[in-house]
Design a protein around this motif. Structure first.
Motif, PDB file in Angstrom:
ATOM      1  N   ILE A 199       0.818  -1.216   0.000  1.00  0.00           N
ATOM      2  CA  ILE A 199       0.000   0.000   0.000  1.00  0.00           C
ATOM      3  C   ILE A 199       0.853   1.268   0.000  1.00  0.00           C
ATOM      4  O   ILE A 199       0.383   2.342  -0.385  1.00  0.00           O
ATOM      5  N   THR A 200       2.127   1.173   0.376  1.00  0.00           N
ATOM      6  CA  THR A 200       3.012   2.336   0.328  1.00  0.00           C
ATOM      7  C   THR A 200       3.610   2.546  -1.062  1.00  0.00           C
ATOM      8  O   THR A 200       4.266   3.555  -1.310  1.00  0.00           O
ATOM      9  N   GLY A 201       3.416   1.579  -1.978  1.00  0.00           N
ATOM     10  CA  GLY A 201       3.970   1.663  -3.322  1.00  0.00           C
ATOM     11  C   GLY A 201       5.270   0.919  -3.498  1.00  0.00           C
ATOM     12  O   GLY A 201       5.833   0.897  -4.595  1.00  0.00           O
ATOM     13  N   ARG A 202       5.768   0.270  -2.446  1.00  0.00           N
ATOM     14  CA  ARG A 202       7.032  -0.470  -2.534  1.00  0.00           C
ATOM     15  C   ARG A 202       6.811  -1.789  -3.279  1.00  0.00           C
ATOM     16  O   ARG A 202       5.891  -2.534  -2.982  1.00  0.00           O
ATOM     17  N   THR A 203       7.674  -2.061  -4.275  1.00  0.00           N
ATOM     18  CA  THR A 203       7.586  -3.308  -5.030  1.00  0.00           C
ATOM     19  C   THR A 203       7.989  -4.477  -4.145  1.00  0.00           C
ATOM     20  O   THR A 203       9.057  -4.468  -3.535  1.00  0.00           O
ATOM     21  N   VAL A 204       7.133  -5.497  -4.092  1.00  0.00           N
ATOM     22  CA  VAL A 204       7.423  -6.678  -3.271  1.00  0.00           C
ATOM     23  C   VAL A 204       7.481  -7.956  -4.100  1.00  0.00           C
ATOM     24  O   VAL A 204       7.841  -9.013  -3.574  1.00  0.00           O
ATOM     25  N   GLY A 205       7.146  -7.879  -5.370  1.00  0.00           N
ATOM     26  CA  GLY A 205       7.217  -9.048  -6.243  1.00  0.00           C
ATOM     27  C   GLY A 205       7.108  -8.631  -7.694  1.00  0.00           C
ATOM     28  O   GLY A 205       6.428  -7.654  -8.014  1.00  0.00           O
ATOM     29  N   ALA A 206       7.806  -9.334  -8.600  1.00  0.00           N
ATOM     30  CA  ALA A 206       7.781  -8.988 -10.020  1.00  0.00           C
ATOM     31  C   ALA A 206       7.989 -10.242 -10.855  1.00  0.00           C
ATOM     32  O   ALA A 206       8.609 -11.218 -10.397  1.00  0.00           O
TER      33      ALA A 206
END
Length: 384
Positions: A102-109
Motif C-alpha cells: 500500500i506504500t507503493g514499494r515493489t514486493v514481487g515482479a
C-alpha cells in the motif's frame, strides 16, 4: 445524524487521509512532524493518531531522533502489508507484472516471454500469480489488478474495443480475465498509464494540463486536461498514430493487413525513423544510434516530421506541455529546441517539450499507481 456530527466526521476523515498520505510520501513521522506538515493543532494530531492506531492502519515505527523519549519522539508509519495491488503490461512479446504494497514499494515482479499462439489470458494470470507468489501472496490477496494494454478500452464497459497489436485481445477478454484473477481486474490503455505515471511522479508532476506523446514501435498520446486523464467518449482519445498528416501514407482501416504504417506513425515511429536513416546513409542499429550520429539533413527531417504531428494535436487541445517518451521520444533530447521552433512556425500555440523522467517501465508504474489510488481510497477513505 445531525449536520454538526456529519461535519465533524467529514473533518476527521479529511485529517486522517491527510496524515496517511504524508506518512506514505515522507515515511514514518512523529507527532511534532505531523503538526508541522499538516498545520493541525497538537490535540487534533494526537486524536487522529489514536484513531488510526485503533483502526490498524498505522503502527509505531521507532523514535524520531537519538537521545529523545516521550510520545512526541515516537514515529508512526502506515502498515504496508494492509493491502497489495498489481500492475501489468501486456505486450505482443512479453508480459510484465509487479506487485506493490500500500506504500507503493515493489514486493514481487515477474516477466513472461510470449509466443504468437499463446493464450493472453493465461499469460497475464500466470505473470500476476508469479509476482504475487514472490511477495508471499496469493492472487486473491490483491486488492486491485490494473492491466495496461495496447488499443482502445471502452469507457462504458471497461472491456477492450480494439487492439491492432493483439487482435485476439479485443473479443471480450475482461470477463475471462476476471474469471482467472477475480473481479478486481481493470483494463487501461498503456499510453494512458504512462501519462498517469508522468503526472504523478514524472516530468508533468502536478501539471493540470499536458500531453504525453509516445513515439516508438507504436505512436500514441495520453491527454491530461484539468488534472484528469481524458479518454474520449469511446476510449479512442489519443490514438494519434492514425492521425492523417501531410506527407504521410494514408491507410484505410478496412483495406490494410498487418502492421499499420500510415499516418503519424508512418512518419515518426521507430520503423519510419530507421528507414529514413537508411535513406540518408546514416548507420546504426537502433533509433538512439541514428539520432546520435545522424547528419544535419537527417535530423532536420526527423524534427520536422515530429513537429507536424505535435502542431496538429496542439492546435486542437493546446496542452502547453508535451512529454516525449518511447524509443524515439526519449532519444529526442538534442532535437527539442529544433522541434519547438518548427511547431512555432506551423501553429499559433505555445508548447514546451520535455523528455520523460519516469524511471523503468512507465506502463507498469502507471498501472501500479492507478491501483494504489483505488486501494488507498478503499482503505483510507477518498480524498475530499
Amino acid at each position: 445524524m445531525s449536520s454538526r456530527k456529519a461535519s465533524t466526521g467529514l473533518i476527521r476523515a479529511i485529517n486522517d487521509r491527510l496524515a496517511l498520505d504524508l506518512m506514505i510520501e515522507l515515511g514514518p513521522m512523529s507527532r511534532t512532524q505531523l503538526v508541522e506538515h499538516t498545520g493541525l493543532a497538537k490535540p487534533t494530531v494526537a486524536e487522529l493518531l489514536e484513531r488510526l492506531l485503533e483502526a490498524g492502519l498505522i503502527a509505531e515505527a521507532g523514535e524520531a531522533g537519538e537521545g529523545r523519549s516521550g510520545p512526541n519522539a515516537r514515529t508512526y508509519g502506515v502498515i504496508a502489508e494492509r493491502a497489495h495491488v498489481a500492475g501489468v503490461e501486456l505486450r505482443a512479446s512479453e508480459v510484465h507484472a509487479v506487485v506493490a504494497d500500500i506504500t507503493g514499494r515493489t514486493v514481487g515482479a515477474a516477466v513472461i516471454v510470449t509466443r504468437p499462439k499463446d493464450n493472453s489470458i493465461l499469460l497475464v494470470r500466470d505473470a500476476v500469480a508469479e509476482a504475487a507468489s514472490k511477495a508471499g501472496l496469493r492472487v486473491d490477496d490483491l486488492l486491485s489488478v490494473v492491466v495496461g494494454t495496447p488499443g482502445i478500452v471502452d469507457p462504458a464497459t471497461g472491456d477492450m474495443a480494439f487492439s491492432s497489436d493483439l487482435p485476439s485481445w479485443h473479443h471480450g477478454p475482461l470477463s475471462r480475465l476476471r474469471e482467472a484473477l477475480g473481479e478486481q481486474v481493470v483494463f487501461e490503455n498503456e499510453v494512458n498509464l504512462s501519462a498517469l505515471a508522468e503526472h504523478l511522479v514524472g516530468a508533468a508532476r502536478d501539471r493540470e494540463d499536458f500531453a504525453l506523446l509516445t513515439l516508438g514501435s507504436g505512436v500514441g498520446m495520453g491527454l491530461v486536461l484539468g488534472g484528469r486523464l481524458r479518454r474520449g467518449s469511446g476510449g479512442g482519445a489519443g490514438e494519434v498514430g492514425y492521425l492523417p498528416l501531410h506527407g504521410a501514407t494514408l491507410q484505410r482501416m478496412h483495406r490494410r493487413d498487418g502492421l499499420y504504417t500510415g499516418g503519424f506513425q508512418g512518419l515518426a515511429g521507430s520503423r519510419a525513423v530507421l528507414a529514413l536513416a537508411r535513406e540518408h546513409g546514416v548507420r546504426g542499429r537502433t533509433v538512439s544510434d541514428v539520432l546520435l550520429d545522424g547528419g544535419t539533413d537527417f535530423l532536420a527531417e526527423v524534427a520536422g516530421r515530429i513537429a507536424v504531428g505535435i502542431a496538429a494535436l496542439c492546435t486542437v487541445v493546446d496542452p502547453g506541455l508535451v512529454v516525449l517518451t518511447g524509443e524515439v521520444g526519449r532519444a529526442c533530447g538534442p532535437l527539442i529546441a529544433r522541434i519547438e521552433a518548427e511547431v512555432a512556425d506551423l501553429a499559433p500555440v505555445r508548447v514546451r517539450l520535455v523528455t520523460s523522467t519516469v524511471e523503468g517501465n512507465s506502463v507498469v508504474r502507471g498501472a501500479v499507481l492507478m491501483g494504489l489510488e483505488g486501494a488507498r481510497d478503499a482503505l483510507f477513505g477518498p480524498r475530499r
